[in-house]
Design a protein around this motif. Sequence first.
Motif, PDB file in Angstrom:
ATOM      1  N   PHE A 291       0.835  -1.204   0.000  1.00  0.00           N
ATOM      2  CA  PHE A 291       0.000   0.000   0.000  1.00  0.00           C
ATOM      3  C   PHE A 291       0.870   1.254   0.000  1.00  0.00           C
ATOM      4  N   LEU A 292       1.856   1.295   0.884  1.00  0.00           N
ATOM      5  CA  LEU A 292       2.736   2.465   0.972  1.00  0.00           C
ATOM      6  C   LEU A 292       3.624   2.582  -0.264  1.00  0.00           C
ATOM      7  N   ALA A 293       4.059   1.430  -0.812  1.00  0.00           N
ATOM      8  CA  ALA A 293       4.900   1.452  -2.003  1.00  0.00           C
ATOM      9  C   ALA A 293       4.128   1.998  -3.204  1.00  0.00           C
ATOM     10  N   ALA A 294       2.844   1.636  -3.291  1.00  0.00           N
ATOM     11  CA  ALA A 294       2.013   2.132  -4.397  1.00  0.00           C
ATOM     12  C   ALA A 294       1.849   3.641  -4.314  1.00  0.00           C
ATOM     13  N   LEU A 295       1.674   4.158  -3.109  1.00  0.00           N
ATOM     14  CA  LEU A 295       1.570   5.611  -2.941  1.00  0.00           C
ATOM     15  C   LEU A 295       2.884   6.289  -3.323  1.00  0.00           C
ATOM     16  N   ALA A 296       3.983   5.678  -2.936  1.00  0.00           N
ATOM     17  CA  ALA A 296       5.295   6.272  -3.206  1.00  0.00           C
ATOM     18  C   ALA A 296       5.602   6.318  -4.699  1.00  0.00           C
ATOM     19  N   GLU A 297       5.077   5.351  -5.438  1.00  0.00           N
ATOM     20  CA  GLU A 297       5.341   5.318  -6.885  1.00  0.00           C
ATOM     21  C   GLU A 297       4.804   6.555  -7.587  1.00  0.00           C
ATOM     22  N   ASP A 298       3.687   7.078  -7.121  1.00  0.00           N
ATOM     23  CA  ASP A 298       3.045   8.225  -7.769  1.00  0.00           C
ATOM     24  C   ASP A 298       3.519   9.560  -7.207  1.00  0.00           C
ATOM     25  N   ALA A 299       4.399   9.508  -6.220  1.00  0.00           N
ATOM     26  CA  ALA A 299       4.855  10.751  -5.575  1.00  0.00           C
ATOM     27  C   ALA A 299       6.171  11.218  -6.187  1.00  0.00           C
ATOM     28  N   GLU A 300       6.298  12.529  -6.339  1.00  0.00           N
ATOM     29  CA  GLU A 300       7.555  13.123  -6.796  1.00  0.00           C
ATOM     30  C   GLU A 300       8.349  13.560  -5.569  1.00  0.00           C
ATOM     31  N   VAL A 301       9.481  12.925  -5.358  1.00  0.00           N
ATOM     32  CA  VAL A 301      10.279  13.189  -4.167  1.00  0.00           C
ATOM     33  C   VAL A 301      11.681  13.634  -4.572  1.00  0.00           C
ATOM     34  N   GLU A 302      12.129  14.716  -3.997  1.00  0.00           N
ATOM     35  CA  GLU A 302      13.497  15.178  -4.188  1.00  0.00           C
ATOM     36  C   GLU A 302      14.139  15.378  -2.822  1.00  0.00           C
ATOM     37  N   ILE A 303      15.376  14.952  -2.689  1.00  0.00           N
ATOM     38  CA  ILE A 303      16.080  15.059  -1.404  1.00  0.00           C
ATOM     39  C   ILE A 303      17.380  15.822  -1.612  1.00  0.00           C
ATOM     40  N   ASN A 304      17.604  16.787  -0.775  1.00  0.00           N
ATOM     41  CA  ASN A 304      18.872  17.522  -0.784  1.00  0.00           C
ATOM     42  C   ASN A 304      19.882  16.706   0.004  1.00  0.00           C
ATOM     43  N   GLN A 305      20.547  15.781  -0.690  1.00  0.00           N
ATOM     44  CA  GLN A 305      21.468  14.869  -0.016  1.00  0.00           C
ATOM     45  C   GLN A 305      22.642  15.615   0.617  1.00  0.00           C
ATOM     46  N   LYS A 306      23.083  16.692  -0.009  1.00  0.00           N
ATOM     47  CA  LYS A 306      24.203  17.463   0.538  1.00  0.00           C
ATOM     48  C   LYS A 306      23.815  18.074   1.880  1.00  0.00           C
ATOM     49  N   MET A 307      22.624  18.660   1.912  1.00  0.00           N
ATOM     50  CA  MET A 307      22.158  19.246   3.163  1.00  0.00           C
ATOM     51  C   MET A 307      22.001  18.173   4.231  1.00  0.00           C
ATOM     52  N   LEU A 308      21.443  17.019   3.847  1.00  0.00           N
ATOM     53  CA  LEU A 308      21.245  15.928   4.792  1.00  0.00           C
ATOM     54  C   LEU A 308      22.569  15.483   5.395  1.00  0.00           C
ATOM     55  N   ALA A 309      23.576  15.369   4.525  1.00  0.00           N
ATOM     56  CA  ALA A 309      24.879  14.903   4.996  1.00  0.00           C
ATOM     57  C   ALA A 309      25.556  15.912   5.917  1.00  0.00           C
ATOM     58  N   GLU A 310      25.271  17.208   5.691  1.00  0.00           N
ATOM     59  CA  GLU A 310      25.943  18.258   6.464  1.00  0.00           C
ATOM     60  C   GLU A 310      25.234  18.588   7.771  1.00  0.00           C
ATOM     61  N   LEU A 311      24.041  18.043   7.991  1.00  0.00           N
ATOM     62  CA  LEU A 311      23.320  18.322   9.226  1.00  0.00           C
ATOM     63  C   LEU A 311      24.097  17.782  10.417  1.00  0.00           C
ATOM     64  N   SER A 312      24.256  18.605  11.431  1.00  0.00           N
ATOM     65  CA  SER A 312      24.974  18.176  12.626  1.00  0.00           C
ATOM     66  C   SER A 312      24.052  17.363  13.525  1.00  0.00           C
ATOM     67  N   ALA A 313      24.642  16.420  14.250  1.00  0.00           N
ATOM     68  CA  ALA A 313      23.873  15.635  15.217  1.00  0.00           C
ATOM     69  C   ALA A 313      23.368  16.555  16.332  1.00  0.00           C
ATOM     70  N   ILE A 314      22.217  16.253  16.868  1.00  0.00           N
ATOM     71  CA  ILE A 314      21.634  17.092  17.917  1.00  0.00           C
ATOM     72  C   ILE A 314      21.830  16.485  19.302  1.00  0.00           C
ATOM     73  N   SER A 315      22.577  15.375  19.378  1.00  0.00           N
ATOM     74  CA  SER A 315      22.818  14.735  20.669  1.00  0.00           C
ATOM     75  C   SER A 315      24.292  14.426  20.817  1.00  0.00           C
ATOM     76  N   GLU A 316      24.679  14.077  22.019  1.00  0.00           N
ATOM     77  CA  GLU A 316      26.054  13.673  22.277  1.00  0.00           C
ATOM     78  C   GLU A 316      26.301  12.297  21.672  1.00  0.00           C
ATOM     79  N   PRO A 317      27.560  11.993  21.322  1.00  0.00           N
ATOM     80  CA  PRO A 317      27.864  10.656  20.793  1.00  0.00           C
ATOM     81  C   PRO A 317      27.517   9.581  21.813  1.00  0.00           C
ATOM     82  N   SER A 318      27.079   8.427  21.326  1.00  0.00           N
ATOM     83  CA  SER A 318      26.724   7.324  22.211  1.00  0.00           C
ATOM     84  C   SER A 318      27.975   6.751  22.863  1.00  0.00           C
TER      85      SER A 318
END
Length: 335
Positions: A291-318
């Motif tokens: 069901f979710l895969a069928a919805l995703a097929e019809d959706a146009e999705v773009e991801i800013n991978q550079k921004m995602l990679a550059e986001l800093s962690a919001i917590s201390e390291p484990s």
Amino acid sequence: MKNVVKPLALISSLVLAGFVGWFIANHQTTEKVSLNSEIIAKVNGKGLAKEWFIEQMKLRGGLKPGQFQTSEQKQALLDFLIRQEIVYQEAMSLGIGDDPAVAHLFKKAVIDKYTTEHLNKKLEQVKVGDSEAERYFEQNQMSYNKPARRRGAIIVAELNADDDEEARKEKLARIEKAQQAVNEMDLSTAHFGELAKIYSDDRASMYQGGVIGWFIQHPSRKYKWNQAIIDKLFELEKPGDTSEIITTDDGHYLVRLVAAENVKEKAFEQVKKGIKNQLLQAKRTQVRADFLAALAEDAEVEINQKMLAELSAISEPSKNKSNTPPAMPSVGGAQ
């Protein structure tokens, strides 16, 4: 007091969001309507529809005998809904409907409403019959059987890495003497009895006739004893049988079968309910994924991978060396 305020604030937000959702979805009408056959009440010019009020009665047990039979009962519900409408209008006039937290909860309510009306209908159609469950049982019967068990006892002359030749000869002679003594034992004693205290180096078992417990022969089961000991235990046929001397890297052993339980097979009727539930959940999981895969097929999705990679962690390291998986949203909507 802080521990009390936060749950209350959360509950209030949920109630508000729930009301916003059902209000907009079920009874919003045009402004400045007049009372007529379709409108049961007005609040500041906004009409509350009769059909919507009937649905509210159903949601509050109206289908049960004796519910909303009198005008007083219906009036009490309508008064409550009118008060809710007044609060809603006042909240919206103050811009609370634009609050990000409210918008977030409203979005989740919309997602839940959508999945309830569309996905849940598909899930309700998923069935598992007895014949399907029985086929699964026949293909996997071994996994439902109770495996064979053996209870064993040992006498061990432990070998150490720094033992010299003389020490090794002495230990071998000791286990051979133990073997001779075992052969002369009263057959009514299933374990090694007093001989374990005389000849065995294993302090955990020597005072219990050498008994080391129950063992199951299964690839996933691991024991502290050398596998050769476990294998030999399952080769012995009846309680009281004793192995020949077994030599491993850590010692010379005598193994005795104390008790045995053979495989106990389960009938299909004993496990049918569990199998049907297992197959039903697997089918529903697949339906949900499709069901979710069928919805995703019809959706146009773009991801800013550079921004995602550059986001800093919001917590201390484990502090844990292993990677800690991130918290994930719930299946029905945003967490």
